[in-house]
Design a protein around this motif. Structure first.
Motif, PDB file in Angstrom:
ATOM      1  N   UNK A 241     -45.632  59.978  62.926  1.00 28.01           N
ATOM      2  CA  UNK A 241     -46.519  60.655  61.977  1.00 28.01           C
ATOM      3  C   UNK A 241     -46.026  62.083  61.717  1.00 28.01           C
ATOM      4  N   UNK A 242     -45.516  62.311  60.517  1.00 28.97           N
ATOM      5  CA  UNK A 242     -45.031  63.642  60.154  1.00 28.97           C
ATOM      6  C   UNK A 242     -45.253  63.944  58.681  1.00 28.97           C
ATOM      7  N   UNK A 243     -46.061  63.121  58.012  1.00 24.83           N
ATOM      8  CA  UNK A 243     -46.304  63.306  56.584  1.00 24.83           C
ATOM      9  C   UNK A 243     -46.960  64.627  56.254  1.00 24.83           C
ATOM     10  N   UNK A 244     -47.933  65.052  57.080  1.00 26.20           N
ATOM     11  CA  UNK A 244     -48.629  66.312  56.807  1.00 26.20           C
ATOM     12  C   UNK A 244     -47.678  67.502  56.933  1.00 26.20           C
ATOM     13  N   UNK A 245     -46.848  67.499  57.976  1.00 26.61           N
ATOM     14  CA  UNK A 245     -45.913  68.608  58.177  1.00 26.61           C
ATOM     15  C   UNK A 245     -44.930  68.694  57.008  1.00 26.61           C
ATOM     16  N   UNK A 246     -44.436  67.551  56.563  1.00 24.07           N
ATOM     17  CA  UNK A 246     -43.521  67.542  55.423  1.00 24.07           C
ATOM     18  C   UNK A 246     -44.228  67.971  54.142  1.00 24.07           C
ATOM     19  N   UNK A 247     -45.514  67.637  54.034  1.00 23.31           N
ATOM     20  CA  UNK A 247     -46.282  68.068  52.871  1.00 23.31           C
ATOM     21  C   UNK A 247     -46.402  69.580  52.793  1.00 23.31           C
ATOM     22  N   UNK A 248     -46.625  70.220  53.944  1.00 24.61           N
ATOM     23  CA  UNK A 248     -46.681  71.683  53.978  1.00 24.61           C
ATOM     24  C   UNK A 248     -45.343  72.295  53.559  1.00 24.61           C
ATOM     25  N   UNK A 249     -44.251  71.653  53.991  1.00 24.57           N
ATOM     26  CA  UNK A 249     -42.920  72.174  53.651  1.00 24.57           C
ATOM     27  C   UNK A 249     -42.640  72.010  52.153  1.00 24.57           C
ATOM     28  N   UNK A 250     -43.128  70.936  51.556  1.00 25.22           N
ATOM     29  CA  UNK A 250     -42.971  70.769  50.114  1.00 25.22           C
ATOM     30  C   UNK A 250     -43.718  71.858  49.349  1.00 25.22           C
ATOM     31  N   UNK A 251     -44.844  72.312  49.891  1.00 21.84           N
ATOM     32  CA  UNK A 251     -45.564  73.421  49.267  1.00 21.84           C
ATOM     33  C   UNK A 251     -44.706  74.688  49.259  1.00 21.84           C
ATOM     34  N   UNK A 252     -44.010  74.941  50.361  1.00 15.28           N
ATOM     35  CA  UNK A 252     -43.136  76.111  50.429  1.00 15.28           C
ATOM     36  C   UNK A 252     -41.966  75.979  49.445  1.00 15.28           C
ATOM     37  N   UNK A 253     -41.420  74.783  49.350  1.00 15.00           N
ATOM     38  CA  UNK A 253     -40.346  74.552  48.379  1.00 15.00           C
ATOM     39  C   UNK A 253     -40.853  74.825  46.962  1.00 15.00           C
ATOM     40  N   UNK A 254     -42.073  74.388  46.683  1.00 15.76           N
ATOM     41  CA  UNK A 254     -42.653  74.625  45.367  1.00 15.76           C
ATOM     42  C   UNK A 254     -42.841  76.101  45.062  1.00 15.76           C
ATOM     43  N   UNK A 255     -43.226  76.881  46.059  1.00 13.18           N
ATOM     44  CA  UNK A 255     -43.401  78.321  45.857  1.00 13.18           C
ATOM     45  C   UNK A 255     -42.085  78.997  45.477  1.00 13.18           C
ATOM     46  N   UNK A 256     -41.012  78.626  46.170  1.00 12.05           N
ATOM     47  CA  UNK A 256     -39.713  79.244  45.873  1.00 12.05           C
ATOM     48  C   UNK A 256     -39.235  78.866  44.473  1.00 12.05           C
ATOM     49  N   UNK A 257     -39.457  77.610  44.087  1.00 12.00           N
ATOM     50  CA  UNK A 257     -39.052  77.170  42.745  1.00 12.00           C
ATOM     51  C   UNK A 257     -39.843  77.927  41.681  1.00 12.00           C
ATOM     52  N   UNK A 258     -41.139  78.077  41.901  1.00  9.24           N
ATOM     53  CA  UNK A 258     -41.977  78.797  40.933  1.00  9.24           C
ATOM     54  C   UNK A 258     -41.560  80.263  40.817  1.00  9.24           C
ATOM     55  N   UNK A 259     -41.246  80.881  41.951  1.00 12.07           N
ATOM     56  CA  UNK A 259     -40.826  82.292  41.922  1.00 12.07           C
ATOM     57  C   UNK A 259     -39.501  82.449  41.188  1.00 12.07           C
ATOM     58  N   UNK A 260     -38.585  81.521  41.424  1.00 10.39           N
ATOM     59  CA  UNK A 260     -37.311  81.557  40.696  1.00 10.39           C
ATOM     60  C   UNK A 260     -37.548  81.457  39.191  1.00 10.39           C
ATOM     61  N   UNK A 261     -38.451  80.582  38.794  1.00  8.48           N
ATOM     62  CA  UNK A 261     -38.741  80.409  37.380  1.00  8.48           C
ATOM     63  C   UNK A 261     -39.344  81.643  36.748  1.00  8.48           C
ATOM     64  N   UNK A 262     -40.242  82.317  37.486  1.00  8.16           N
ATOM     65  CA  UNK A 262     -40.909  83.501  36.937  1.00  8.16           C
ATOM     66  C   UNK A 262     -39.978  84.712  36.874  1.00  8.16           C
ATOM     67  N   UNK A 263     -38.963  84.765  37.752  1.00  6.41           N
ATOM     68  CA  UNK A 263     -38.060  85.918  37.794  1.00  6.41           C
ATOM     69  C   UNK A 263     -36.759  85.698  37.026  1.00  6.41           C
ATOM     70  N   UNK A 264     -36.487  84.460  36.638  1.00  7.14           N
ATOM     71  CA  UNK A 264     -35.165  84.140  36.091  1.00  7.14           C
ATOM     72  C   UNK A 264     -34.871  84.875  34.793  1.00  7.14           C
ATOM     73  N   UNK A 265     -35.793  84.797  33.841  1.00  9.84           N
ATOM     74  CA  UNK A 265     -35.570  85.441  32.541  1.00  9.84           C
ATOM     75  C   UNK A 265     -34.267  84.970  31.905  1.00  9.84           C
TER      76      UNK A 265
END
Length: 291
Positions: A241-265
């Motif tokens: 059982x590790x689905x929840x832990x991986x889900x939290x990590x996907x949230x962090x991946x999503x944050x970095x992608x969103x920040x890249x998108x907002x700063x890219x210009x």
């Protein structure tokens, strides 16, 4: 490797004077939820069934169905004559009081509670032990099914994470061009400011530093790559059982992608960000069914 929350297990076996059919189905769920369909003779053991299933299946929406079929064509019953006489006397009293005819008294008495009851209203302890062992066995069959489904989940999610990693690395050529454009823009702005007699050099330097840091995505790229590598490490860990832990990590991946998108210009980087978000959403959808 991941284990899916979806699974199915079934066994059929003789126990005492019954044939028992045992089915367990599992679907995805945030917590452990059990819906047990047991015959009255097994209601006493419902808590034990719940504990056994939870211990082995851990999480998900679980349906447990146990059916007992009596051997032979007849089922022994007992008749409570004293209770039947009590009901009959009461019915007769009502009929006399209301001046009604007593018709079809026997079928009515047969349907009254506890007048007719099964002789086998309890289960022998040794029979329950057999059923309990079969609950464990059926859970094991379901877990095999979960493991097979988990192999497909792992393959799809790993493909999504690898694709995000590749897309992140593909930002580099756009990043070099973007930095050159920013440098040219800053140089032009400095020349315009320099023409003013009242220029504040300290203020200008602060603005330049702020401007560069605001659009720098180096840290986001590095963290995103690190998160992808860590995700693959967790995926290969020997944990059921590790689905929840991986889900939290996907949230962090999503944050970095969103920040890249907002700063890219930058149009090219924005397109890559959109593709990474698409891969991320696919991974999230698949991970919802992981244990």
């Amino acid at each position: 490797m991941l284990h899916s929350m979806t699974g199915y297990g079934r066994t059929e076996f003789p126990v005492g004077q019954f044939t028992c059919s045992l089915e367990i189905r599992s679907l995805n769920g945030k917590q452990f939820e059990l819906n047990a369909k047991l015959p009255p003779i097994l209601k006493l053991y419902e808590i034990e069934v719940r504990n056994k299933v939870q211990q082995q299946l851990q999480r998900g929406s679980i349906d447990v169905s146990i059916f007992l079929k009596q051997h032979g064509t007849s089922k022994p019953v007992s008749v409570n004559l004293e209770l039947a006489k009590y009901f009959y006397n009461g019915m007769q009293q009502i009929a006399n009081e209301l001046n009604l005819e007593m018709k079809d008294a026997l079928p009515t008495l047969m349907r009254l509670p506890e007048v007719i009851s099964s002789v086998n209203d309890t289960l022998q302890e040794e029979d329950w032990k057999i059923i309990a062992d079969k609950v464990d066995e059926t859970c094991a069959l379901l877990n095999i099914h979960r493991e097979q489904e988990g192999q497909m989940l792992t393959k799809h999610i790993l493909s999504n994470i690898n694709r995000i990693h590749e897309l992140c690395m593909s930002v580099d050529p756009f990043e070099k061009l973007r930095i050159e454009r920013l440098r040219d823009k800053l140089k032009q702005s400095i020349e315009e400011y320099a023409q003013s007699a009242n220029i504040d050099k300290n203020r200008l330097e602060q603005e330049i530093i702020y401007y560069i840091e605001k659009f720098d995505i180096t840290e986001e790229k590095n963290r995103l790559i690190h998160h992808c590598e860590y995700f693959k490490e967790l995926l290969n860990e020997n944990l059921v059982s590790k689905g929840k832990k991986l889900g939290f990590l996907l949230q962090e991946i999503g944050r970095e992608i969103n920040t890249m998108g907002s700063k890219a210009n930058d149009v090219g980087i924005q397109k890559i960000v959109v593709m990474m978000k698409d891969e991320l959403e696919q991974a999230k959808e698949q991970l919802l069914n992981a244990l």
